[in-house]
Motif scaffolding. Structure first.
Motif: not given
Ligand code: DAT
Ligand code: MG
Length: 151
Positions: A87, A117, A120
């Motif tokens: 991320r 993408h 998370d």
């Protein structure tokens, strides 16, 4: 220091713009382990399942159109802390807020075209890998550089 898995995907704009190699390279160079990789045109159903938490948002229909608009590159990466680290490498959702040096910060300008993408959470990492890959498409292997990445 937990070994985790994350699902990373080059979105259709990243594929169309010829950024696949650049994006894979960032995770390779960091030292994560590539366990799955394929070019894939996904169905509306799969895109909706992937983004099910965002169902009801005003941008949801546009998001599904975007993700299904062309082939994507699906990747499964493994490593210690890989979910949060990926991320960070990817950068903020809005590319105009993403730091230079991140994939989105360096390579994109709009939220609806943010090229990549990343899962998370470790739970979503597992969920998304299971959603996008079939059994037999994931390889467990030990790269020769393993001892040079972790003491
Ligand atoms: P991320 O992709 O950083 O995990 P997210 O899971 O909140 O972000 O949203 C998924 C995608 O949906 C995101 O990459 C771009 C799009 N999106 C999110 N919020 C949006 C918004 N407010 N307007 C338009 N698109 C949005
Ligand atoms: Mg998300």
């Amino acid at each position: 220091e937990e070994v985790e898995e994350t699902y990373v995907m080059v979105k259709p704009d990243g594929v169309q713009r010829g950024l696949v190699g650049e994006i894979i390279s960032r995770f390779e160079k960091k030292g994560f382990l590539l366990k799955g990789l394929k070019l894939f045109q996904c169905s509306k159903e799969l895109a909706e399942e992937h983004y099910k938490d965002l169902k009801g948002k005003t941008f949801f229909p546009k998001l599904i159109d975007y993700i299904t608009s062309g082939p994507v590159v699906c990747m499964a990466w493994e490593g210690v802390g890989v979910v949060a680290s990926a991320r960070k490498l990817i950068g903020a959702t809005n590319p105009l807020q993403a730091e230079p040096g991140t994939i989105r910060g360096d390579l994109s300008v709009q939220m609806g075209r943010n090229v990549v993408h990343g899962s998370d959470s470790p739970e979503n990492g597992k969920r998304e890998i299971a959603l996008w890959f079939k059994e037999g498409e994931i390889c467990s292997w030990v790269p020769v550089q393993a001892p040079w990445l972790r003491e």
